[in-house]
Design an enzyme around this catalytic site. Structure first.
Site, PDB file in Angstrom:
ATOM      1  N   ASP A  19     -20.683 -17.375   2.209  1.00 33.81           N
ATOM      2  CA  ASP A  19     -21.037 -18.217   3.353  1.00 33.81           C
ATOM      3  C   ASP A  19     -19.760 -18.434   4.155  1.00 33.81           C
ATOM      4  O   ASP A  19     -18.860 -19.157   3.728  1.00 33.81           O
ATOM      5  CB  ASP A  19     -21.610 -19.552   2.869  1.00 33.81           C
ATOM      6  CG  ASP A  19     -22.106 -20.437   4.012  1.00 33.81           C
ATOM      7  OD1 ASP A  19     -21.912 -20.053   5.178  1.00 33.81           O
ATOM      8  OD2 ASP A  19     -22.674 -21.505   3.732  1.00 33.81           O
ATOM      9  N   TYR A  24     -19.225 -19.857  13.673  1.00 37.93           N
ATOM     10  CA  TYR A  24     -19.163 -19.777  15.138  1.00 37.93           C
ATOM     11  C   TYR A  24     -17.759 -20.154  15.622  1.00 37.93           C
ATOM     12  O   TYR A  24     -17.180 -19.491  16.485  1.00 37.93           O
ATOM     13  CB  TYR A  24     -20.193 -20.704  15.759  1.00 37.93           C
ATOM     14  CG  TYR A  24     -21.599 -20.161  15.793  1.00 37.93           C
ATOM     15  CD1 TYR A  24     -22.459 -20.464  16.837  1.00 37.93           C
ATOM     16  CD2 TYR A  24     -22.102 -19.339  14.788  1.00 37.93           C
ATOM     17  CE1 TYR A  24     -23.765 -19.987  16.886  1.00 37.93           C
ATOM     18  CE2 TYR A  24     -23.379 -18.857  14.813  1.00 37.93           C
ATOM     19  CZ  TYR A  24     -24.219 -19.171  15.860  1.00 37.93           C
ATOM     20  OH  TYR A  24     -25.494 -18.688  15.897  1.00 37.93           O
ATOM     21  N   ARG A  56     -14.032 -31.892  12.369  1.00 40.16           N
ATOM     22  CA  ARG A  56     -14.792 -32.727  11.423  1.00 40.16           C
ATOM     23  C   ARG A  56     -13.909 -33.822  10.832  1.00 40.16           C
ATOM     24  O   ARG A  56     -14.377 -34.933  10.576  1.00 40.16           O
ATOM     25  CB  ARG A  56     -15.369 -31.840  10.314  1.00 40.16           C
ATOM     26  CG  ARG A  56     -16.364 -30.811  10.830  1.00 40.16           C
ATOM     27  CD  ARG A  56     -16.968 -29.966   9.728  1.00 40.16           C
ATOM     28  NE  ARG A  56     -17.702 -28.834  10.277  1.00 40.16           N
ATOM     29  CZ  ARG A  56     -18.473 -28.018   9.566  1.00 40.16           C
ATOM     30  NH1 ARG A  56     -18.594 -28.211   8.266  1.00 40.16           N
ATOM     31  NH2 ARG A  56     -19.102 -27.024  10.149  1.00 40.16           N
ATOM     32  N   ASP A 113     -24.049 -15.715   9.172  1.00 42.34           N
ATOM     33  CA  ASP A 113     -22.889 -16.185   8.405  1.00 42.34           C
ATOM     34  C   ASP A 113     -23.056 -16.165   6.897  1.00 42.34           C
ATOM     35  O   ASP A 113     -22.243 -16.749   6.179  1.00 42.34           O
ATOM     36  CB  ASP A 113     -22.515 -17.595   8.857  1.00 42.34           C
ATOM     37  CG  ASP A 113     -23.648 -18.594   8.664  1.00 42.34           C
ATOM     38  OD1 ASP A 113     -24.790 -18.163   8.415  1.00 42.34           O
ATOM     39  OD2 ASP A 113     -23.384 -19.810   8.760  1.00 42.34           O
ATOM     40  N   GLU A 114     -24.087 -15.488   6.383  1.00 47.67           N
ATOM     41  CA  GLU A 114     -24.276 -15.434   4.938  1.00 47.67           C
ATOM     42  C   GLU A 114     -24.564 -14.004   4.492  1.00 47.67           C
ATOM     43  O   GLU A 114     -25.250 -13.251   5.182  1.00 47.67           O
ATOM     44  CB  GLU A 114     -25.421 -16.350   4.491  1.00 47.67           C
ATOM     45  CG  GLU A 114     -25.183 -17.829   4.766  1.00 47.67           C
ATOM     46  CD  GLU A 114     -26.313 -18.686   4.246  1.00 47.67           C
ATOM     47  OE1 GLU A 114     -26.719 -18.498   3.084  1.00 47.67           O
ATOM     48  OE2 GLU A 114     -26.810 -19.539   5.004  1.00 47.67           O
TER      49      GLU A 114
END
Length: 585
Positions: A19, A24, A56, A113-114
């Protein structure tokens, strides 16, 4: 709970789930490394779809309004992420890198994305050559043909975090599985570090024996880390199953394969009432947490009760047993081999209000432009035809053509008498044949999109919404499906490209070219013997025919010899060759 006894998890595989971290945002950081140390947010419309870890750390989060994000973090750098081309290209590049890094080629991409990797063969090979008397000084072989290619590792313990963190002693019964998981964790570490070194992307990785467990366990330590789910996987008299305790802690809606509607039905049965929605989420959520343990231990719960809850018209056959297996960590679905073309291409957008035909036409035009560009990107390839190459012309050809065009909308429910509006996630769709003009590779994309909207999508929309007004759409989706692969030379194709074959026949048949001479062509001894009937074998030219004659399962031994000139030609061409002799001089 009789169904529990019939469940059997097959733990012979080694599945590694990748992952990519903040994918992005990472794509923009790869393009501009100066952004890595700044709070970066990727914007679609007025919402943050993702942000990097620096953002974040400063209080930003997914699905946050841009206006609110700038109040929390005034120096946030926002970049537009509505054009998905750069993300799609980066995803393909990383997927190709990982797929080439394993032996089996079984690499399955999930979204952008995985990626799931089936590394069973690599782990099994290295288990067989493991020196159990010196585990700390082990060598992982990455190339069966060259034992010097690989890396050193400590096979006595897993690399990185595990679940549970303190697993305790491993029983003799679980030792073989534990060793395989240890090797899987070190292979995951190697692949993860190579991905960062070669491509500049970090990833969070999970290691287990099936897709659902590897995907979920990887979420425990983010970012730039990995987690291995260690045994025991099955309960015994002396120990409980780590799979069960791990799965029990998850909310029922967070289990892959259990969507929003299914989880809401299960919640309603466990709670004895309809679960409350979280009004703050755009696409719906729930305030009612119901864990896997709540479901698993519910009185009478099992495949039969789940079938009763979830079954009915339109539901998947045996859905109760499938969901029961998923919450127990049972998932025997194989890691899919890479497909040359996607099964469908879908473009959609959501709206706060869309209630006039003129606005619908504009939105359909934007979606159609994106759809056609995606078709050109994902369904075409460079045509390496020799004639084009000689003239310096770069042309494209279709790998597959979709047979079906589908339009989907999500109408917003009418306002209730009390002024509120009920939530709805129901979509309505209508399909029609894909018009042939959409496959033009010479016409302008905008012109194709205009025609697609005018000739196909607007008439389809009027059938989907026959009323002239009164509808208000929150989502529109345009998709192409039902792919038909075009004829090609490769064995992955559904057919043979006859036109390309005949264009190349001069190169392919150059060893058997007929020359207009007064003397008979030279015949090899083998051909002379064959013509005299003394040899009962197929005849080949000394030069091996080029591989472009190969098809799916054919072997190049279907040759015949012309009785007039002794030329060896493919069987299917013999009749045409005889007609050549019958032509007047």
């Amino acid at each position: 709970m009789d169904g529990a006894s019939s469940l059997k998890r097959h733990d012979s595989r080694m599945i590694i789930h990748f992952d990519y971290d903040c994918f992005y945002a990472s794509v923009f950081e790869a393009e501009n490394p100066a952004l890595k140390n700044q709070p970066l947010a990727v914007q679609q419309k007025q919402i943050i779809v993702t942000c990097n870890y620096e953002a974040r750390r400063r209080g930003l989060y997914k699905l946050q309004l841009i206006t609110e994000a700038k109040k929390v973090c005034p120096d946030v750098v926002t970049v537009l992420g509505e054009d998905l081309t750069r993300f799609r290209n980066a995803s393909k590049e990383l997927y190709s890198f990982l797929r080439k890094s394993i032996w089996s080629g079984q690499a399955e991409r999930l979204g952008f994305d995985e990626v799931f990797l089936d590394c069973t063969d690599m782990v099994n090979y290295n288990i067989d050559i493991l020196n159990h008397n010196d585990l700390p000084h082990s060598f992982f072989c990455l190339d069966q043909s060259d034992p010097t290619v690989g890396f050193q590792y400590d096979a006595s313990e897993p690399f990185g975090p595990t679940y549970p963190p303190e697993a305790g002693a491993v029983s003799d019964q679980d030792l073989q599985l534990y060793r395989r998981l240890v090797l899987g964790s070190h292979l995951a570490r190697y692949l993860r570090h190579e991905l960062e070194k070669e491509k500049g992307y970090t990833a969070t990785v999970g290691i287990s024996t099936n897709k659902i467990l590897s995907k979920l366990v990887g979420n425990l330590h983010k970012p730039k880390s990995q987690t291995t789910l260690v045994p025991p996987y099955d309960a015994s008299a002396s120990s409980e199953s780590h799979v069960t305790t791990f799965m029990d802690s998850h909310d029922i809606g967070s289990i892959p394969g259990i969507g929003f509607k299914i989880s809401q039905k299960i919640r309603a049965r466990i709670l004895g009432r309809q679960p409350a929605f979280d009004e703050g989420l755009v696409y719906g959520g729930t305030k009612e947490k119901v864990t896997v343990r709540d479901v698993r231990t519910f009185v009478g719960m099992g495949p039969e009760m789940l079938e009763e809850i979830l079954g009915g018209p339109g539901s998947q056959r045996g859905i109760g047993g499938k969901i029961w297996g998923l919450i127990q960590g049972v998932d025997d679905v194989e890691v899919s081999q890479a497909k040359k073309v996607p099964s469908q291409i879908s473009i959609e957008d959501s709206y706060t209000r869309l209630d006039t035909l003129d606005e619908v036409r504009k939105k359909l035009n934007l979606l159609s432009n994106s759809l056609i560009r995606r078709m050109h990107l994902d369904l075409t390839e460079d045509d390496d035809d020799a004639e084009n190459a000689e003239h310096g012309i770069l042309k494209r050809r279709w790998l597959a053509r979709p047979r079906t065009l589908r339009l989907t909308t999500r109408p917003r429910p009418a306002v209730n008498p009390d002024g509120t509006r009920s939530r709805s996630f129901n979509r309505i769709s209508r399909s029609l044949p894909m018009p042939t003009f959409a496959f033009s590779l010479t016409e302008n994309v905008h012109a194709l999109a205009d025609r697609l909207v005018q000739d196909s999508l607007i008439p389809c929309f009027r059938k989907l919404h026959p009323e002239r007004s009164g509808w208000n759409l929150s989502l529109v989706n345009v998709a192409v499906t039902n792919m038909a692969e075009t004829a090609a030379d490769s064995k992955d194709s559904d057919g043979r490209d006859i036109s390309r074959m005949f264009r190349r026949q001069d190169d392919v048949l150059k060893e058997w070219r007929v020359v207009d001479e007064d003397v008979a062509p030279h015949l090899t001894d083998d051909v002379n013997d064959l013509l005299e009937g003394s040899v009962d074998v197929d005849v080949y030219s000394e030069a091996t025919p080029p591989t472009s004659w190969e098809s799916d399962d054919e072997v190049q031994d279907n040759m015949d010899v012309c009785g007039r000139c002794g030329l060896s030609v493919p069987s299917f061409a013999l009749l045409a060759h005889e007609r050549f002799h019958q032509m007047p001089d």
